[in-house]
Design a protein around this motif. Sequence first.
Motif, PDB file in Angstrom:
ATOM      1  N   ASP A 143       0.745  -1.241  -0.125  1.00  0.00           N
ATOM      2  CA  ASP A 143       0.126  -0.080  -0.041  1.00  0.00           C
ATOM      3  C   ASP A 143       0.805   1.195   0.138  1.00  0.00           C
ATOM      4  O   ASP A 143       0.391   2.275  -0.319  1.00  0.00           O
ATOM      5  CB  ASP A 143      -0.948   0.070   1.304  1.00  0.00           C
ATOM      6  CG  ASP A 143      -2.027  -1.265   1.023  1.00  0.00           C
ATOM      7  OD1 ASP A 143      -2.458  -1.356  -0.010  1.00  0.00           O
ATOM      8  OD2 ASP A 143      -2.212  -1.615   2.292  1.00  0.00           O
ATOM      9  N   GLU A 144       2.121   1.102   0.324  1.00  0.00           N
ATOM     10  CA  GLU A 144       2.983   2.317   0.229  1.00  0.00           C
ATOM     11  C   GLU A 144       3.383   2.704  -1.246  1.00  0.00           C
ATOM     12  O   GLU A 144       3.960   3.965  -1.097  1.00  0.00           O
ATOM     13  CB  GLU A 144       4.274   2.084   1.116  1.00  0.00           C
ATOM     14  CG  GLU A 144       3.879   1.835   2.703  1.00  0.00           C
ATOM     15  CD  GLU A 144       5.188   1.757   3.426  1.00  0.00           C
ATOM     16  OE1 GLU A 144       5.512   2.797   4.212  1.00  0.00           O
ATOM     17  OE2 GLU A 144       5.896   0.837   3.352  1.00  0.00           O
ATOM     18  N   HIS A 145       3.128   1.665  -1.974  1.00  0.00           N
ATOM     19  CA  HIS A 145       3.695   1.945  -3.464  1.00  0.00           C
ATOM     20  C   HIS A 145       2.654   2.051  -4.298  1.00  0.00           C
ATOM     21  O   HIS A 145       1.378   1.979  -4.169  1.00  0.00           O
ATOM     22  CB  HIS A 145       4.335   0.703  -3.955  1.00  0.00           C
ATOM     23  CG  HIS A 145       5.580   0.246  -3.115  1.00  0.00           C
ATOM     24  ND1 HIS A 145       6.884   0.394  -3.670  1.00  0.00           N
ATOM     25  CD2 HIS A 145       5.832  -0.265  -1.913  1.00  0.00           C
ATOM     26  CE1 HIS A 145       7.852   0.042  -2.903  1.00  0.00           C
ATOM     27  NE2 HIS A 145       6.973  -0.405  -1.690  1.00  0.00           N
ATOM     28  N   LEU A 146       2.888   2.740  -5.476  1.00  0.00           N
ATOM     29  CA  LEU A 146       1.716   3.211  -6.309  1.00  0.00           C
ATOM     30  C   LEU A 146       1.445   1.982  -7.099  1.00  0.00           C
ATOM     31  O   LEU A 146       2.256   0.930  -7.151  1.00  0.00           O
ATOM     32  CB  LEU A 146       2.491   4.096  -7.504  1.00  0.00           C
ATOM     33  CG  LEU A 146       2.701   5.617  -7.293  1.00  0.00           C
ATOM     34  CD1 LEU A 146       3.849   5.994  -7.982  1.00  0.00           C
ATOM     35  CD2 LEU A 146       1.516   6.265  -6.719  1.00  0.00           C
ATOM     36  N   PRO A 147       0.231   1.874  -7.603  1.00  0.00           N
ATOM     37  CA  PRO A 147      -0.296   0.401  -8.359  1.00  0.00           C
ATOM     38  C   PRO A 147       0.729   0.323  -9.738  1.00  0.00           C
ATOM     39  O   PRO A 147       1.009   1.411 -10.252  1.00  0.00           O
ATOM     40  CB  PRO A 147      -1.722   0.913  -8.655  1.00  0.00           C
ATOM     41  CG  PRO A 147      -1.926   2.342  -8.710  1.00  0.00           C
ATOM     42  CD  PRO A 147      -0.888   2.650  -7.488  1.00  0.00           C
ATOM     43  N   ASP A 148       0.539  -0.860 -10.229  1.00  0.00           N
ATOM     44  CA  ASP A 148       1.366  -1.253 -11.419  1.00  0.00           C
ATOM     45  C   ASP A 148       0.464  -0.731 -12.785  1.00  0.00           C
ATOM     46  O   ASP A 148      -0.718  -0.102 -12.651  1.00  0.00           O
ATOM     47  CB  ASP A 148       1.867  -2.609 -11.636  1.00  0.00           C
ATOM     48  CG  ASP A 148       0.555  -3.618 -11.584  1.00  0.00           C
ATOM     49  OD1 ASP A 148      -0.424  -3.169 -11.946  1.00  0.00           O
ATOM     50  OD2 ASP A 148       0.821  -4.636 -11.184  1.00  0.00           O
ATOM     51  N   GLU A 149       0.870  -0.915 -13.989  1.00  0.00           N
ATOM     52  CA  GLU A 149       0.265  -0.333 -15.047  1.00  0.00           C
ATOM     53  C   GLU A 149      -1.164  -1.217 -15.060  1.00  0.00           C
ATOM     54  O   GLU A 149      -1.979  -0.540 -15.797  1.00  0.00           O
ATOM     55  CB  GLU A 149       1.057  -0.870 -16.310  1.00  0.00           C
ATOM     56  CG  GLU A 149       2.293  -0.105 -16.496  1.00  0.00           C
ATOM     57  CD  GLU A 149       3.390  -0.651 -17.532  1.00  0.00           C
ATOM     58  OE1 GLU A 149       2.687  -1.378 -18.331  1.00  0.00           O
ATOM     59  OE2 GLU A 149       4.190   0.142 -17.910  1.00  0.00           O
ATOM     60  N   ASP A 150      -1.489  -2.382 -14.514  1.00  0.00           N
ATOM     61  CA  ASP A 150      -2.642  -2.916 -14.693  1.00  0.00           C
ATOM     62  C   ASP A 150      -3.485  -2.589 -13.494  1.00  0.00           C
ATOM     63  O   ASP A 150      -4.712  -2.880 -13.314  1.00  0.00           O
ATOM     64  CB  ASP A 150      -2.548  -4.446 -14.634  1.00  0.00           C
ATOM     65  CG  ASP A 150      -1.850  -4.825 -15.761  1.00  0.00           C
ATOM     66  OD1 ASP A 150      -1.961  -4.339 -17.028  1.00  0.00           O
ATOM     67  OD2 ASP A 150      -0.998  -6.140 -15.673  1.00  0.00           O
ATOM     68  N   GLY A 151      -2.969  -1.305 -12.405  1.00  0.00           N
ATOM     69  CA  GLY A 151      -3.696  -1.257 -11.251  1.00  0.00           C
ATOM     70  C   GLY A 151      -3.667  -1.958 -10.153  1.00  0.00           C
ATOM     71  O   GLY A 151      -4.410  -1.916  -9.280  1.00  0.00           O
ATOM     72  N   ASN A 152      -2.909  -3.037 -10.230  1.00  0.00           N
ATOM     73  CA  ASN A 152      -2.898  -3.900  -9.135  1.00  0.00           C
ATOM     74  C   ASN A 152      -1.630  -3.352  -8.272  1.00  0.00           C
ATOM     75  O   ASN A 152      -0.581  -2.748  -8.452  1.00  0.00           O
ATOM     76  CB  ASN A 152      -2.308  -5.219  -9.690  1.00  0.00           C
ATOM     77  CG  ASN A 152      -3.097  -5.794 -10.677  1.00  0.00           C
ATOM     78  OD1 ASN A 152      -4.491  -5.969 -10.441  1.00  0.00           O
ATOM     79  ND2 ASN A 152      -2.729  -6.438 -11.707  1.00  0.00           N
ATOM     80  N   THR A 153      -1.748  -3.800  -7.033  1.00  0.00           N
ATOM     81  CA  THR A 153      -0.761  -3.509  -5.971  1.00  0.00           C
ATOM     82  C   THR A 153       0.588  -3.996  -6.039  1.00  0.00           C
ATOM     83  O   THR A 153       0.700  -5.406  -6.594  1.00  0.00           O
ATOM     84  CB  THR A 153      -1.155  -3.800  -4.444  1.00  0.00           C
ATOM     85  OG1 THR A 153      -1.368  -5.079  -4.464  1.00  0.00           O
ATOM     86  CG2 THR A 153      -2.510  -2.993  -3.928  1.00  0.00           C
ATOM     87  N   SER A 154       1.571  -3.423  -5.784  1.00  0.00           N
ATOM     88  CA  SER A 154       3.185  -3.991  -6.287  1.00  0.00           C
ATOM     89  C   SER A 154       3.957  -3.420  -5.329  1.00  0.00           C
ATOM     90  O   SER A 154       4.229  -2.231  -4.725  1.00  0.00           O
ATOM     91  CB  SER A 154       3.336  -3.822  -7.743  1.00  0.00           C
ATOM     92  OG  SER A 154       4.685  -4.117  -7.931  1.00  0.00           O
ATOM     93  N   LEU A 155       5.050  -4.268  -5.180  1.00  0.00           N
ATOM     94  CA  LEU A 155       6.325  -3.798  -4.384  1.00  0.00           C
ATOM     95  C   LEU A 155       7.499  -3.280  -5.317  1.00  0.00           C
ATOM     96  O   LEU A 155       8.360  -2.737  -4.680  1.00  0.00           O
ATOM     97  CB  LEU A 155       6.974  -4.963  -3.407  1.00  0.00           C
ATOM     98  CG  LEU A 155       6.010  -5.354  -2.038  1.00  0.00           C
ATOM     99  CD1 LEU A 155       6.488  -6.512  -1.773  1.00  0.00           C
ATOM    100  CD2 LEU A 155       5.865  -4.421  -1.065  1.00  0.00           C
ATOM    101  N   LEU A 156       7.262  -3.507  -6.545  1.00  0.00           N
ATOM    102  CA  LEU A 156       8.286  -3.268  -7.480  1.00  0.00           C
ATOM    103  C   LEU A 156       7.905  -1.747  -7.989  1.00  0.00           C
ATOM    104  O   LEU A 156       8.910  -1.038  -8.791  1.00  0.00           O
ATOM    105  CB  LEU A 156       8.160  -4.211  -8.788  1.00  0.00           C
ATOM    106  CG  LEU A 156       8.317  -5.360  -8.029  1.00  0.00           C
ATOM    107  CD1 LEU A 156       8.232  -6.399  -9.342  1.00  0.00           C
ATOM    108  CD2 LEU A 156       9.760  -5.825  -7.380  1.00  0.00           C
ATOM    109  N   THR A 157       7.055  -0.974  -7.668  1.00  0.00           N
ATOM    110  CA  THR A 157       6.521   0.277  -8.263  1.00  0.00           C
ATOM    111  C   THR A 157       7.114   1.449  -7.437  1.00  0.00           C
ATOM    112  O   THR A 157       7.686   1.053  -6.338  1.00  0.00           O
ATOM    113  CB  THR A 157       5.202   0.645  -8.468  1.00  0.00           C
ATOM    114  OG1 THR A 157       4.597   0.568  -7.186  1.00  0.00           O
ATOM    115  CG2 THR A 157       4.391  -0.492  -9.562  1.00  0.00           C
TER     116      THR A 157
END
Length: 300
Positions: A143-157
């Motif tokens: 939740d600390e990160h922006l969603p990815d290109e598909d709108g999913n949560t991610s630790l990589l963004t």
Amino acid sequence: MSRPVVAGVDGSPESLAAAEWAAREAVRRDVPLHLVHASDWSPTQAPSAAASMVRRHVGRGVLRKAEDRIARTCPEARLTDEQVDGPAAEALSHAAQQAELLVLGSRGLSGFTGFLVGSVAQAVVARATRPVVLVEAGERSEDEHLPDEDGNTSLLTPYRDVVLGIDVSDPCDEVIEFAFESARLRGATLHAVQAWDNASAVALGSGAPGIGEGPRREEEWRTFLTAVLQNWRDKYPGVEVTETVVKGRAATHLVRAASGAGLLVVGRRVRETHLGRHTGPVTHTVIHHARCPVAVVAHD
């Protein structure tokens, strides 16, 4: 010796989320994490030896539950723990004095939780002289990160913005520094929000923002905000800064800005009134309604 990040835990979902957030923050700051369980009791009571033993056993279970969660989600955290006796608000406020920051659980829109069914967290915020961060149940590292290109949560963004609520008529170094440092640690953008209205301009005096009307007045506030933040931009050259100057109630605009943020930072002036210590109207509103972790930084 480094101050630890301290998390108050009571076994509730809110406090477990707070402990996990605190673990991540301790790793970011390269300091230890210290878990505190406060066994609330009145000093007028005289608990029996058996009651004291039960209380210690329950407290040990609460701490173990938090430790197990941190071991799963943030194993790199350097962890210690402690049980403390006495009124919980007093015990946690005392623990905060030795902390880099104190982290507590919050129910968000439903108020505060845990140690005394809502009263303790709010009391700690009002009296602590070190920063206090409130975290909702369900808060996850993603939740600390922006969603990815598909709108999913991610630790990589990238990390979401750190939002700073600022009053340029009375800027506070402690609050601004905490926000810049939090953004630096995350590699996040710092979003400074200055709200103004016709009444707030009076305090700035002649020659300050507020002498114009309409768009001119807003531009004067924006110029003043940029000037206030310039020294901090120089000190933190790696932090990208965006600014919003908007007319209206500060609390309303801060809650709105926090809806997409990773952390909201606001200040609380340390002062005594005839009603005791309090958080101030803007801070009181955002800690009840913001939907991201909220850092309350005390200042003179």
